[in-house]
Write a protein that holds these residues in place. Structure first.
Motif, PDB file in Angstrom:
ATOM      1  N   PRO A 101     -41.129 -53.527 -76.245  1.00 43.08           N
ATOM      2  CA  PRO A 101     -42.074 -53.246 -75.159  1.00 43.08           C
ATOM      3  C   PRO A 101     -41.390 -53.034 -73.809  1.00 43.08           C
ATOM      4  N   TYR A 102     -40.220 -53.645 -73.622  1.00 41.02           N
ATOM      5  CA  TYR A 102     -39.514 -53.546 -72.343  1.00 41.02           C
ATOM      6  C   TYR A 102     -38.602 -52.322 -72.267  1.00 41.02           C
ATOM      7  N   SER A 103     -38.084 -51.920 -73.397  1.00 42.25           N
ATOM      8  CA  SER A 103     -37.076 -50.866 -73.423  1.00 42.25           C
ATOM      9  C   SER A 103     -37.534 -49.626 -72.669  1.00 42.25           C
ATOM     10  N   ALA A 104     -36.687 -49.139 -71.777  1.00 46.38           N
ATOM     11  CA  ALA A 104     -36.881 -47.915 -70.992  1.00 46.38           C
ATOM     12  C   ALA A 104     -37.789 -48.100 -69.778  1.00 46.38           C
ATOM     13  N   GLU A 105     -38.209 -49.331 -69.457  1.00 50.03           N
ATOM     14  CA  GLU A 105     -38.980 -49.568 -68.231  1.00 50.03           C
ATOM     15  C   GLU A 105     -38.022 -49.790 -67.061  1.00 50.03           C
ATOM     16  N   TRP A 106     -38.427 -49.309 -65.894  1.00 52.49           N
ATOM     17  CA  TRP A 106     -37.586 -49.496 -64.707  1.00 52.49           C
ATOM     18  C   TRP A 106     -38.436 -49.599 -63.453  1.00 52.49           C
ATOM     19  N   PHE A 107     -37.822 -50.150 -62.393  1.00 54.82           N
ATOM     20  CA  PHE A 107     -38.478 -50.256 -61.091  1.00 54.82           C
ATOM     21  C   PHE A 107     -37.407 -50.439 -60.018  1.00 54.82           C
ATOM     22  N   GLU A 108     -37.816 -50.216 -58.774  1.00 56.36           N
ATOM     23  CA  GLU A 108     -36.887 -50.317 -57.647  1.00 56.36           C
ATOM     24  C   GLU A 108     -36.852 -51.744 -57.117  1.00 56.36           C
ATOM     25  N   ILE A 109     -35.667 -52.185 -56.688  1.00 54.25           N
ATOM     26  CA  ILE A 109     -35.469 -53.512 -56.119  1.00 54.25           C
ATOM     27  C   ILE A 109     -34.719 -53.374 -54.788  1.00 54.25           C
ATOM     28  N   THR A 110     -34.527 -54.489 -54.094  1.00 51.88           N
ATOM     29  CA  THR A 110     -33.776 -54.477 -52.836  1.00 51.88           C
ATOM     30  C   THR A 110     -32.297 -54.712 -53.113  1.00 51.88           C
ATOM     31  N   ALA A 111     -31.473 -54.431 -52.115  1.00 52.81           N
ATOM     32  CA  ALA A 111     -30.033 -54.681 -52.227  1.00 52.81           C
ATOM     33  C   ALA A 111     -29.761 -56.159 -52.467  1.00 52.81           C
ATOM     34  N   SER A 112     -30.512 -57.034 -51.786  1.00 48.93           N
ATOM     35  CA  SER A 112     -30.270 -58.473 -51.940  1.00 48.93           C
ATOM     36  C   SER A 112     -30.574 -58.938 -53.361  1.00 48.93           C
ATOM     37  N   GLU A 113     -31.599 -58.368 -54.009  1.00 46.04           N
ATOM     38  CA  GLU A 113     -31.913 -58.747 -55.395  1.00 46.04           C
ATOM     39  C   GLU A 113     -30.832 -58.226 -56.339  1.00 46.04           C
ATOM     40  N   TYR A 114     -30.323 -57.026 -56.075  1.00 46.73           N
ATOM     41  CA  TYR A 114     -29.232 -56.460 -56.881  1.00 46.73           C
ATOM     42  C   TYR A 114     -28.024 -57.401 -56.843  1.00 46.73           C
ATOM     43  N   HIS A 115     -27.634 -57.831 -55.643  1.00 45.00           N
ATOM     44  CA  HIS A 115     -26.458 -58.698 -55.495  1.00 45.00           C
ATOM     45  C   HIS A 115     -26.733 -60.108 -56.017  1.00 45.00           C
ATOM     46  N   PHE A 116     -27.955 -60.587 -55.858  1.00 44.49           N
ATOM     47  CA  PHE A 116     -28.331 -61.889 -56.407  1.00 44.49           C
ATOM     48  C   PHE A 116     -28.131 -61.894 -57.925  1.00 44.49           C
ATOM     49  N   MET A 117     -28.617 -60.844 -58.590  1.00 40.28           N
ATOM     50  CA  MET A 117     -28.500 -60.768 -60.046  1.00 40.28           C
ATOM     51  C   MET A 117     -27.049 -60.569 -60.482  1.00 40.28           C
ATOM     52  N   LEU A 118     -26.272 -59.848 -59.697  1.00 42.55           N
ATOM     53  CA  LEU A 118     -24.847 -59.658 -60.009  1.00 42.55           C
ATOM     54  C   LEU A 118     -24.105 -60.984 -59.981  1.00 42.55           C
ATOM     55  N   ASP A 119     -24.481 -61.861 -59.047  1.00 41.46           N
ATOM     56  CA  ASP A 119     -23.815 -63.161 -58.912  1.00 41.46           C
ATOM     57  C   ASP A 119     -24.362 -64.221 -59.865  1.00 41.46           C
ATOM     58  N   LEU A 120     -25.482 -63.943 -60.531  1.00 45.99           N
ATOM     59  CA  LEU A 120     -26.152 -64.946 -61.351  1.00 45.99           C
ATOM     60  C   LEU A 120     -25.367 -65.306 -62.614  1.00 45.99           C
ATOM     61  N   LEU A 121     -24.943 -64.298 -63.358  1.00 42.16           N
ATOM     62  CA  LEU A 121     -24.194 -64.490 -64.605  1.00 42.16           C
ATOM     63  C   LEU A 121     -23.043 -63.487 -64.644  1.00 42.16           C
ATOM     64  N   PRO A 122     -22.000 -63.776 -65.411  1.00 39.81           N
ATOM     65  CA  PRO A 122     -20.964 -62.753 -65.577  1.00 39.81           C
ATOM     66  C   PRO A 122     -21.583 -61.519 -66.243  1.00 39.81           C
ATOM     67  N   PRO A 123     -21.308 -60.318 -65.741  1.00 42.74           N
ATOM     68  CA  PRO A 123     -21.917 -59.117 -66.325  1.00 42.74           C
ATOM     69  C   PRO A 123     -21.386 -58.838 -67.735  1.00 42.74           C
ATOM     70  N   LEU A 124     -22.235 -58.262 -68.557  1.00 45.99           N
ATOM     71  CA  LEU A 124     -21.857 -57.813 -69.891  1.00 45.99           C
ATOM     72  C   LEU A 124     -20.899 -56.627 -69.767  1.00 45.99           C
ATOM     73  N   PHE A 125     -21.216 -55.737 -68.825  1.00 50.47           N
ATOM     74  CA  PHE A 125     -20.339 -54.614 -68.497  1.00 50.47           C
ATOM     75  C   PHE A 125     -20.560 -54.276 -67.036  1.00 50.47           C
ATOM     76  N   MET A 126     -19.574 -53.614 -66.453  1.00 46.64           N
ATOM     77  CA  MET A 126     -19.673 -53.228 -65.042  1.00 46.64           C
ATOM     78  C   MET A 126     -18.965 -51.897 -64.856  1.00 46.64           C
ATOM     79  N   ARG A 127     -19.692 -50.968 -64.232  1.00 45.12           N
ATOM     80  CA  ARG A 127     -19.126 -49.674 -63.880  1.00 45.12           C
ATOM     81  C   ARG A 127     -19.525 -49.368 -62.449  1.00 45.12           C
ATOM     82  N   THR A 128     -18.983 -48.344 -61.871  1.00 46.99           N
ATOM     83  CA  THR A 128     -19.333 -47.983 -60.508  1.00 46.99           C
ATOM     84  C   THR A 128     -20.830 -47.765 -60.410  1.00 46.99           C
TER      85      THR A 128
END
Length: 198
Positions: free
Chosen positions: A40-67
């Motif tokens: 049900p979730y696959s392919a859903e998306w939405f816009e977030i703020t820069a602070s939420e992006y960085h919050f989630m980046l710092d939350l757990l080690p990423p599975l993968f990271m690209r530019t």
């Protein structure tokens, strides 16, 4: 040749932290679906703020990271995980979250391309995306699902479909099937939301 998944924008505007976490688990109580599959979730998306992006980046080690992209190491369900995007659109940096099914290794790149295509279009939301956005922005007490308590109401054949409270004229309100909203009603719902945000 494999078909591209039907990428779906599920919120109009930029999600707050509260909205973001709500959207992360929005299918948990939906009847008739298996949220543990991740489908049900696959392919859903939405816009977030820069602070939420960085919050989630710092939350757990990423599975993968690209530019401009990283994936969460904690899967939602099945092969589906959260992927976060930093994308420059029309000269402005913007941030997005999407659920990608990593059974398709190209899913994050396809999601990124779909977001860019959508956000650079003339009318950036399809009718079904607008309906999803309205559903997600409507308070729980003003939405529900059709029940067949009284067969004379005509709701029996629509059992389980989503309903939303609409203005029924003068000072009355009534539940209506979400899919039956007119284009005018959709525009009115979205414009009220935009007014509240401005």
């Amino acid at each position: 040749m494999t078909a591209h998944p039907p990428f779906r924008k599920v919120l109009d505007g930029v999600a707050t932290r509260e909205q973001m976490f709500h959207l992360f688990s929005r299918h948990k109580d939906t009847p008739g679906i298996d949220p543990l599959s991740g489908t049900p979730y696959s392919a859903e998306w939405f816009e977030i703020t820069a602070s939420e992006y960085h919050f989630m980046l710092d939350l757990l080690p990423p599975l993968f990271m690209r530019t401009g992209m990283f994936g969460m190491s904690e899967y939602k369900a099945g092969n589906v995980t959260s992927v976060f995007f930093a994308i420059r659109i029309r000269g402005r940096e913007r941030w997005f979250h999407g659920f990608c099914d990593l059974a398709d290794r190209q899913s994050p790149d396809k999601m990124r391309a779909a977001i860019i295509a959508h956000e650079t279009g003339v009318d950036s939301m399809t009718r079904s995306e607008k309906l999803e956005a309205i559903w997600n922005m409507t308070p729980v007490e003003l939405r529900g699902t059709a029940r067949n308590a009284d067969p004379e109401t005509g709701w029996a054949e629509h059992r389980g479909k989503r309903t939303i409270l609409v203005n029924a004229g003068r000072h009355d309100a009534a539940f209506k099937l979400l899919d039956d909203l007119s284009d005018l009603e959709i525009d009115e719902f979205l414009s009220r939301v935009r007014l509240r945000r401005s």
